[in-house]
Motif scaffolding. Structure first.
Motif, PDB file in Angstrom:
ATOM      1  N   LEU A 100      51.539  30.868  31.494  1.00 26.13           N
ATOM      2  CA  LEU A 100      51.460  30.822  32.953  1.00 26.13           C
ATOM      3  C   LEU A 100      52.645  31.541  33.598  1.00 26.13           C
ATOM      4  O   LEU A 100      52.478  32.230  34.608  1.00 26.13           O
ATOM      5  CB  LEU A 100      51.352  29.373  33.437  1.00 26.13           C
ATOM      6  CG  LEU A 100      49.973  28.763  33.182  1.00 26.13           C
ATOM      7  CD1 LEU A 100      50.025  27.252  33.256  1.00 26.13           C
ATOM      8  CD2 LEU A 100      48.963  29.323  34.169  1.00 26.13           C
ATOM      9  N   LEU A 116      51.831  35.152  33.311  1.00 21.54           N
ATOM     10  CA  LEU A 116      50.850  35.512  34.334  1.00 21.54           C
ATOM     11  C   LEU A 116      51.504  35.609  35.714  1.00 21.54           C
ATOM     12  O   LEU A 116      51.149  36.473  36.520  1.00 21.54           O
ATOM     13  CB  LEU A 116      49.701  34.511  34.354  1.00 21.54           C
ATOM     14  CG  LEU A 116      48.719  34.613  33.186  1.00 21.54           C
ATOM     15  CD1 LEU A 116      47.774  33.420  33.179  1.00 21.54           C
ATOM     16  CD2 LEU A 116      47.947  35.917  33.242  1.00 21.54           C
ATOM     17  N   CYS A 117      52.467  34.740  35.982  1.00 20.05           N
ATOM     18  CA  CYS A 117      53.221  34.799  37.233  1.00 20.05           C
ATOM     19  C   CYS A 117      53.938  36.140  37.338  1.00 20.05           C
ATOM     20  O   CYS A 117      53.871  36.823  38.367  1.00 20.05           O
ATOM     21  CB  CYS A 117      54.207  33.638  37.305  1.00 20.05           C
ATOM     22  SG  CYS A 117      55.266  33.656  38.761  1.00 20.05           S
ATOM     23  N   TYR A 155      53.265  38.989  35.723  1.00 17.55           N
ATOM     24  CA  TYR A 155      52.305  40.090  35.861  1.00 17.55           C
ATOM     25  C   TYR A 155      51.663  40.105  37.245  1.00 17.55           C
ATOM     26  O   TYR A 155      51.379  41.173  37.786  1.00 17.55           O
ATOM     27  CB  TYR A 155      51.231  40.026  34.776  1.00 17.55           C
ATOM     28  CG  TYR A 155      51.756  40.405  33.415  1.00 17.55           C
ATOM     29  CD1 TYR A 155      52.433  41.595  33.207  1.00 17.55           C
ATOM     30  CD2 TYR A 155      51.583  39.563  32.328  1.00 17.55           C
ATOM     31  CE1 TYR A 155      52.926  41.948  31.959  1.00 17.55           C
ATOM     32  CE2 TYR A 155      52.076  39.892  31.072  1.00 17.55           C
ATOM     33  CZ  TYR A 155      52.743  41.090  30.894  1.00 17.55           C
ATOM     34  OH  TYR A 155      53.231  41.426  29.672  1.00 17.55           O
ATOM     35  N   SER A 156      51.440  38.936  37.816  1.00 19.64           N
ATOM     36  CA  SER A 156      50.836  38.912  39.154  1.00 19.64           C
ATOM     37  C   SER A 156      51.821  39.417  40.208  1.00 19.64           C
ATOM     38  O   SER A 156      51.411  40.043  41.193  1.00 19.64           O
ATOM     39  CB  SER A 156      50.321  37.517  39.499  1.00 19.64           C
ATOM     40  OG  SER A 156      51.363  36.581  39.587  1.00 19.64           O
ATOM     41  N   PHE A 206      50.610  30.121  39.722  1.00 16.40           N
ATOM     42  CA  PHE A 206      50.943  30.240  38.301  1.00 16.40           C
ATOM     43  C   PHE A 206      52.308  29.614  38.015  1.00 16.40           C
ATOM     44  O   PHE A 206      52.486  28.927  37.007  1.00 16.40           O
ATOM     45  CB  PHE A 206      50.939  31.696  37.841  1.00 16.40           C
ATOM     46  CG  PHE A 206      49.568  32.278  37.629  1.00 16.40           C
ATOM     47  CD1 PHE A 206      48.541  31.528  37.074  1.00 16.40           C
ATOM     48  CD2 PHE A 206      49.319  33.601  37.966  1.00 16.40           C
ATOM     49  CE1 PHE A 206      47.282  32.079  36.861  1.00 16.40           C
ATOM     50  CE2 PHE A 206      48.060  34.160  37.758  1.00 16.40           C
ATOM     51  CZ  PHE A 206      47.050  33.388  37.215  1.00 16.40           C
TER      52      PHE A 206
END
Length: 187
Positions: free
Chosen positions: A111, A114-115, A117-118, A150
């Motif tokens: 997560l 993902l944070c 990458y976002s 995330f």
């Protein structure tokens, strides 16, 4: 305090847990209420006044993103994510505890990735300069909730791992003990 805002984690971790709980609750409540009000107003406008609200669809899109990414953190807090537990349930309590710590840590790491990458994705969107047609808000602004969600969810799973490392029982979240409700157990 209610169990929504009262943390059972010690010290600074409890403060973090309480803050995330309050943020989740506020975001979800405000998001759902605004979406309901927007949808009702749009329906009334369309069928009673003969005109839809021109920005209604875009506002609901923003609110869906907000609710979704605040909701994943809320679900993690309450141990409500889908679990595949056939192997897990067959293990002894000691191995279940180790596996729960491992699952929580690996999930937190993913997560947080993902944070990261976002955030990169939002930077890319910001550099493109696109705006929403009706509201004229930059597209990247509506995506801010993605890394926030995330990050809060990753923090929930990290706190769950810490809780399992420090508590004698096995926790699905910081305050949700593992186990099944009576109505979930078939006789």
């Amino acid at each position: 305090m209610s169990d929504q805002t009262q943390s059972n984690l010690p010290g600074f971790l409890g403060v973090i847990d309480q803050a995330i709980s309050r943020i989740e609750s506020a975001l979800l409540a405000i998001g759902v209420l605004l979406m309901a009000a927007n949808t009702i107003a749009n329906v009334v406008g369309r069928f009673v006044l003969g005109n839809s609200i021109f920005f209604s669809e875009e506002l609901n899109r923003i609110l869906i993103i907000l609710i979704t990414f605040a909701g994943i953190s809320y679900a993690a807090r309450h141990g409500r994510h889908i679990r595949m537990s056939a192997i897990y349930d067959g293990l002894s309590p000691g191995y279940r505890k180790i596996l729960m710590i491992l699952i929580s840590l690996v999930t937190a790491i993913f997560l947080f990735l993902l944070c990261y990458y976002s955030i990169n994705y939002i930077e890319t969107q910001a550099s493109r300069g696109r705006v929403l047609p009706a509201l004229q808000i930059p597209v990247w602004v509506i995506l801010v909730w993605v890394p926030v969600g995330f990050f809060m969810t990753g923090t929930q799973y990290l706190l769950t791992a810490i809780k399992n490392l420090t508590a004698p029982d096995i926790y699905l979240s910081t305050h949700m003990l593992e186990g099944y409700e009576e109505d979930e157990i078939e006789v």
